[in-house]
Design a protein around this motif. Structure first.
Motif, PDB file in Angstrom:
ATOM      1  N   ASP A 420      38.025 -10.550  81.225  1.00 59.97           N
ATOM      2  CA  ASP A 420      37.705  -9.669  82.344  1.00 59.97           C
ATOM      3  C   ASP A 420      38.107  -8.236  81.979  1.00 59.97           C
ATOM      4  O   ASP A 420      39.230  -7.995  81.526  1.00 59.97           O
ATOM      5  N   TRP A 421      37.205  -7.297  82.243  1.00 60.69           N
ATOM      6  CA  TRP A 421      37.438  -5.915  81.798  1.00 60.69           C
ATOM      7  C   TRP A 421      36.837  -4.942  82.795  1.00 60.69           C
ATOM      8  O   TRP A 421      35.741  -5.155  83.314  1.00 60.69           O
ATOM      9  N   MET A 422      37.574  -3.863  83.065  1.00 62.74           N
ATOM     10  CA  MET A 422      37.074  -2.760  83.880  1.00 62.74           C
ATOM     11  C   MET A 422      37.370  -1.440  83.174  1.00 62.74           C
ATOM     12  O   MET A 422      38.450  -1.267  82.598  1.00 62.74           O
ATOM     13  N   HIS A 423      36.430  -0.539  83.265  1.00 57.43           N
ATOM     14  CA  HIS A 423      36.545   0.788  82.644  1.00 57.43           C
ATOM     15  C   HIS A 423      36.252   1.830  83.708  1.00 57.43           C
ATOM     16  O   HIS A 423      35.229   1.760  84.404  1.00 57.43           O
ATOM     17  N   LEU A 424      37.173   2.803  83.868  1.00 54.30           N
ATOM     18  CA  LEU A 424      36.971   3.871  84.837  1.00 54.30           C
ATOM     19  C   LEU A 424      36.830   5.196  84.103  1.00 54.30           C
ATOM     20  O   LEU A 424      37.749   5.654  83.426  1.00 54.30           O
ATOM     21  N   ASP A 425      35.667   5.804  84.257  1.00 50.85           N
ATOM     22  CA  ASP A 425      35.380   7.129  83.714  1.00 50.85           C
ATOM     23  C   ASP A 425      35.712   8.126  84.810  1.00 50.85           C
ATOM     24  O   ASP A 425      34.942   8.333  85.753  1.00 50.85           O
ATOM     25  N   THR A 426      36.903   8.729  84.732  1.00 54.81           N
ATOM     26  CA  THR A 426      37.429   9.545  85.817  1.00 54.81           C
ATOM     27  C   THR A 426      37.587  10.995  85.378  1.00 54.81           C
ATOM     28  O   THR A 426      37.966  11.272  84.236  1.00 54.81           O
ATOM     29  N   TYR A 427      37.310  11.914  86.276  1.00 60.93           N
ATOM     30  CA  TYR A 427      37.378  13.345  85.974  1.00 60.93           C
ATOM     31  C   TYR A 427      38.820  13.832  85.904  1.00 60.93           C
ATOM     32  O   TYR A 427      39.151  14.741  85.143  1.00 60.93           O
ATOM     33  N   SER A 428      39.688  13.286  86.750  1.00 60.33           N
ATOM     34  CA  SER A 428      41.130  13.616  86.773  1.00 60.33           C
ATOM     35  C   SER A 428      41.386  15.075  87.104  1.00 60.33           C
ATOM     36  O   SER A 428      42.399  15.637  86.690  1.00 60.33           O
ATOM     37  N   TRP A 429      40.500  15.687  87.880  1.00 64.24           N
ATOM     38  CA  TRP A 429      40.608  17.139  88.069  1.00 64.24           C
ATOM     39  C   TRP A 429      39.922  17.543  89.365  1.00 64.24           C
ATOM     40  O   TRP A 429      38.906  16.951  89.756  1.00 64.24           O
ATOM     41  N   ASN A 430      40.492  18.527  90.044  1.00 63.65           N
ATOM     42  CA  ASN A 430      39.853  19.181  91.176  1.00 63.65           C
ATOM     43  C   ASN A 430      39.437  20.585  90.758  1.00 63.65           C
ATOM     44  O   ASN A 430      40.286  21.397  90.384  1.00 63.65           O
ATOM     45  N   ASP A 431      38.157  20.875  90.835  1.00 59.22           N
ATOM     46  CA  ASP A 431      37.671  22.202  90.467  1.00 59.22           C
ATOM     47  C   ASP A 431      38.062  23.264  91.483  1.00 59.22           C
ATOM     48  O   ASP A 431      38.127  24.451  91.158  1.00 59.22           O
ATOM     49  N   SER A 432      38.302  22.849  92.729  1.00 58.18           N
ATOM     50  CA  SER A 432      38.654  23.793  93.785  1.00 58.18           C
ATOM     51  C   SER A 432      39.587  23.103  94.768  1.00 58.18           C
ATOM     52  O   SER A 432      39.762  21.885  94.729  1.00 58.18           O
ATOM     53  N   ASP A 433      40.194  23.885  95.643  1.00 52.63           N
ATOM     54  CA  ASP A 433      41.111  23.342  96.638  1.00 52.63           C
ATOM     55  C   ASP A 433      40.346  22.676  97.774  1.00 52.63           C
ATOM     56  O   ASP A 433      39.402  23.247  98.325  1.00 52.63           O
ATOM     57  N   ARG A 434      40.778  21.457  98.118  1.00 56.25           N
ATOM     58  CA  ARG A 434      40.337  20.769  99.326  1.00 56.25           C
ATOM     59  C   ARG A 434      41.577  20.201  99.997  1.00 56.25           C
ATOM     60  O   ARG A 434      42.590  19.986  99.338  1.00 56.25           O
ATOM     61  N   PRO A 435      41.530  19.937 101.295  1.00 53.38           N
ATOM     62  CA  PRO A 435      42.712  19.380 101.948  1.00 53.38           C
ATOM     63  C   PRO A 435      43.186  18.100 101.259  1.00 53.38           C
ATOM     64  O   PRO A 435      42.436  17.137 101.115  1.00 53.38           O
ATOM     65  N   GLY A 436      44.412  18.109 100.798  1.00 52.37           N
ATOM     66  CA  GLY A 436      44.979  16.963 100.107  1.00 52.37           C
ATOM     67  C   GLY A 436      44.668  16.899  98.635  1.00 52.37           C
ATOM     68  O   GLY A 436      45.191  16.040  97.920  1.00 52.37           O
ATOM     69  N   HIS A 437      43.827  17.807  98.162  1.00 51.05           N
ATOM     70  CA  HIS A 437      43.389  17.789  96.770  1.00 51.05           C
ATOM     71  C   HIS A 437      43.455  19.206  96.198  1.00 51.05           C
ATOM     72  O   HIS A 437      42.431  19.870  96.026  1.00 51.05           O
ATOM     73  N   PRO A 438      44.639  19.705  95.880  1.00 55.23           N
ATOM     74  CA  PRO A 438      44.756  21.064  95.340  1.00 55.23           C
ATOM     75  C   PRO A 438      44.104  21.187  93.973  1.00 55.23           C
ATOM     76  O   PRO A 438      43.990  20.202  93.223  1.00 55.23           O
ATOM     77  N   ARG A 439      43.662  22.386  93.658  1.00 58.22           N
ATOM     78  CA  ARG A 439      42.992  22.631  92.383  1.00 58.22           C
ATOM     79  C   ARG A 439      43.892  22.231  91.215  1.00 58.22           C
ATOM     80  O   ARG A 439      45.082  22.508  91.196  1.00 58.22           O
ATOM     81  N   GLY A 440      43.291  21.555  90.223  1.00 60.76           N
ATOM     82  CA  GLY A 440      44.043  21.121  89.051  1.00 60.76           C
ATOM     83  C   GLY A 440      43.979  19.614  88.884  1.00 60.76           C
ATOM     84  O   GLY A 440      43.056  18.952  89.369  1.00 60.76           O
ATOM     85  N   GLY A 441      44.963  19.066  88.171  1.00 63.78           N
ATOM     86  CA  GLY A 441      44.981  17.645  87.879  1.00 63.78           C
ATOM     87  C   GLY A 441      44.956  16.785  89.125  1.00 63.78           C
ATOM     88  O   GLY A 441      45.526  17.142  90.154  1.00 63.78           O
ATOM     89  N   GLU A 442      44.268  15.626  89.025  1.00 71.53           N
ATOM     90  CA  GLU A 442      44.126  14.753  90.187  1.00 71.53           C
ATOM     91  C   GLU A 442      44.151  13.280  89.780  1.00 71.53           C
ATOM     92  O   GLU A 442      43.674  12.918  88.698  1.00 71.53           O
ATOM     93  N   ALA A 443      44.721  12.475  90.658  1.00 71.74           N
ATOM     94  CA  ALA A 443      44.688  11.020  90.496  1.00 71.74           C
ATOM     95  C   ALA A 443      43.450  10.493  91.201  1.00 71.74           C
ATOM     96  O   ALA A 443      43.313  10.647  92.417  1.00 71.74           O
ATOM     97  N   GLN A 444      42.560   9.874  90.449  1.00 74.50           N
ATOM     98  CA  GLN A 444      41.316   9.335  90.999  1.00 74.50           C
ATOM     99  C   GLN A 444      41.177   7.885  90.550  1.00 74.50           C
ATOM    100  O   GLN A 444      40.961   7.605  89.373  1.00 74.50           O
ATOM    101  N   GLY A 445      41.321   6.977  91.494  1.00 75.93           N
ATOM    102  CA  GLY A 445      41.284   5.551  91.165  1.00 75.93           C
ATOM    103  C   GLY A 445      42.655   4.927  91.101  1.00 75.93           C
ATOM    104  O   GLY A 445      42.771   3.705  91.029  1.00 75.93           O
ATOM    105  N   LEU A 446      43.708   5.725  91.142  1.00 81.19           N
ATOM    106  CA  LEU A 446      45.069   5.193  91.035  1.00 81.19           C
ATOM    107  C   LEU A 446      45.406   4.296  92.217  1.00 81.19           C
ATOM    108  O   LEU A 446      45.850   3.152  92.039  1.00 81.19           O
ATOM    109  N   ARG A 447      45.195   4.783  93.439  1.00 79.78           N
ATOM    110  CA  ARG A 447      45.501   3.968  94.611  1.00 79.78           C
ATOM    111  C   ARG A 447      44.598   2.757  94.694  1.00 79.78           C
ATOM    112  O   ARG A 447      45.033   1.660  95.071  1.00 79.78           O
ATOM    113  N   ALA A 448      43.320   2.948  94.345  1.00 73.11           N
ATOM    114  CA  ALA A 448      42.372   1.833  94.405  1.00 73.11           C
ATOM    115  C   ALA A 448      42.806   0.697  93.490  1.00 73.11           C
ATOM    116  O   ALA A 448      42.818  -0.475  93.894  1.00 73.11           O
ATOM    117  N   PHE A 449      43.177   1.024  92.265  1.00 72.88           N
ATOM    118  CA  PHE A 449      43.539  -0.029  91.319  1.00 72.88           C
ATOM    119  C   PHE A 449      44.885  -0.649  91.659  1.00 72.88           C
ATOM    120  O   PHE A 449      45.076  -1.853  91.471  1.00 72.88           O
TER     121      PHE A 449
END
Length: 458
Positions: A420-449
């Motif tokens: 069994d195998w899963m692969h996540l192609d993740t950007y790991s980055w916010n290009d701009s500020d959004r509420p809860g997601h400041p510009r810069g590095g980001e965790a994407q898929g961490l909580r899901a996994f």
């Protein structure tokens, strides 16, 4: 964690934050006194998402905060407040329209994040008080997210392969896990040729980092993270715009390291192995050249069509080593392709897996914790796009079509059908500020996994 504090028993006064929307606004106004209603009229407050009103009390102090939200997006509901509100202690009002207070509190904490390694923060975030159970649940996720963001935000001079090794070693010490690594020419001696080929041109030697934890009798879970600490593109050199943010090309490793920490802290009943192939894809006289053929750990010969398709090369030896251990599950994280961003945009990671059931489970888990993923297909007819006339296959090809799919198909060749195998192609980055997601590095898929793995191995 300083933005969330535990509510203690006593007579402490916390300023209530009430979430409102158009439907709920009449009920909110019905609870306000005449002066507060007049104040809303004076400032022209309307319950449009993101609008905030600070309501005064009779003595000129702050009595209550109203924030207009989309009740279908609880994570973002109050995430913009930590730096908009005056420094102080707040609490979620019982009268708000957002039902999921756990996700709302998580959003507050994620919005309070700041990267202050190189400059002092201009101010402290406002604090949200929560009950002890909420704090206990959220604290590990907040810390893990901050670790991903910190690792990705740190420039390469301070975040090379040796620094990734130090981050893994810190987890090993904290959780009494086993740590080892293969560095430089040790990779050749131990048959990790593609990791070595990608990283050999850097002044920092390439390495494969390994952490092992848990009882040998438990199911074997292997997590792999792409650790390309800087990607020049190699001899197929990136243009300046493409190279500017390549400090983030180790975002997969950051996710894998943080997820391993969550698993060990939660004491999930697994035999965990964390693998981080860590390199810099640099340019020098001994750099990997286009047209070379590298024989991988799995025995496949791979023609180097493009030296900028290096992530799949460092991952394939790690995947082969993982498969040799006959695991229950392999999960890999990688900032692998720009094509995934073209297909899905910067906020939605691309999920690939060889099992339909796995896809359904992890996507459902992500939806529960406001951490969305989107599945893309392993369309095997596209393997022809990686054909080579002199080797078993190439690492890339001339077509610009389906780049995320062909990259995943390359990786799939190194995973046996029975694993069994899963692969996540993740950007790991916010290009701009959004509420809860400041510009810069980001965790994407961490909580899901983490949610998925907690359910799978509970």
């Amino acid at each position: 964690m300083s933005s969330l504090i535990e509510r203690k028993s006593g007579k402490h006064a916390f300023i209530p934050v009430e979430t409102v929307d158009t439907a709920g606004m009449p009920a909110t106004e019905g609870r306000l006194d005449a002066t507060q209603k007049q104040w809303l009229e004076t400032i022209g407050f309307r319950p449009t998402v993101g609008n905030v009103a600070l309501l005064p009390d009779a003595k000129g102090g702050l009595a209550r905060v109203l924030v207009a939200v989309d009740r279908a997006d609880p994570l973002s509901a109050i995430a913009g407040l930590p730096y908009r509100l005056p420094v102080g202690s707040y609490e979620l009002a019982d009268e708000g329209v957002v039902d999921d207070r756990l996700l709302a509190a998580l959003g507050w904490a994620l919005g309070a994040y700041g990267f202050d390694r190189y400059r002092k923060a201009p101010r402290a975030p406002a604090q949200l008080t929560v009950d002890g159970a909420t704090l206990k649940t959220l604290a590990p996720l907040i810390d893990a997210t901050a670790q991903v963001r910190d690792l990705v935000n740190t420039p390469t001079e301070d975040m090379g392969p040796e620094h990734l090794a130090a981050a893994v070693k810190a987890h090993a010490i904290a959780h009494k896990a086993t740590f080892r690594e293969w560095v430089g020419d040790e990779l050749l001696a131990e048959n990790f040729p593609t990791i070595h080929a990608v990283g050999r041109a850097s002044h920092r030697p390439p390495r494969l980092i390994e952490l092992t934890w848990g009882k040998a009798t438990h199911p074997k879970l292997i997590i792999i993270g792409k650790g390309v600490c800087f990607d020049t593109g190699g001899l197929d050199l990136k243009p300046a715009d493409g190279m500017r943010w390549m400090k983030k090309d180790m975002g997969g490793a950051a996710h894998a390291i943080a997820l391993a920490g969550l698993i060990m802290q939660a004491k999930l009943p697994v035999r965990l192995t964390l693998l981080v192939p860590a390199v810099e894809n640099a340019v020098a006289g001994n750099a990997m050249r286009p047209g070379e053929v590298v024989v991988t750990r799995a025995g496949y010969s791979v023609e180097i069509d493009n030296t900028d398709a290096e992530g799949r090369l460092v991952l394939c030896d790690a995947l082969t080593y993982a498969a040799e251990q006959e695991p229950d599950l392999i999960v890999d994280f990688a900032t692998l392709t720009g094509a995934a961003r073209v297909a899905l945009g910067p906020e939605l990671p691309a999920l690939f897996t060889n099992r339909d059931g796995l896809a359904n489970e992890v996507i459902a888990a992500g939806n529960l914790v406001a951490d969305p993923l989107w599945r893309l297909p392993l369309w095997r007819p596209y393997r022809r796009m990686l054909e080579s006339s002199i080797a078993d296959f190439a690492n890339a090809g001339p077509s610009r079509h389906a780049g995320a799919v062909t990259a995943a198909l390359y990786l799939e060749r190194f995973v046996p059908d029975n694993v069994d195998w899963m692969h996540l192609d993740t950007y790991s980055w916010n290009d701009s500020d959004r509420p809860g997601h400041p510009r810069g590095g980001e965790a994407q898929g961490l909580r899901a996994f983490f949610r998925f793995l907690s359910e799978r191995y509970a």
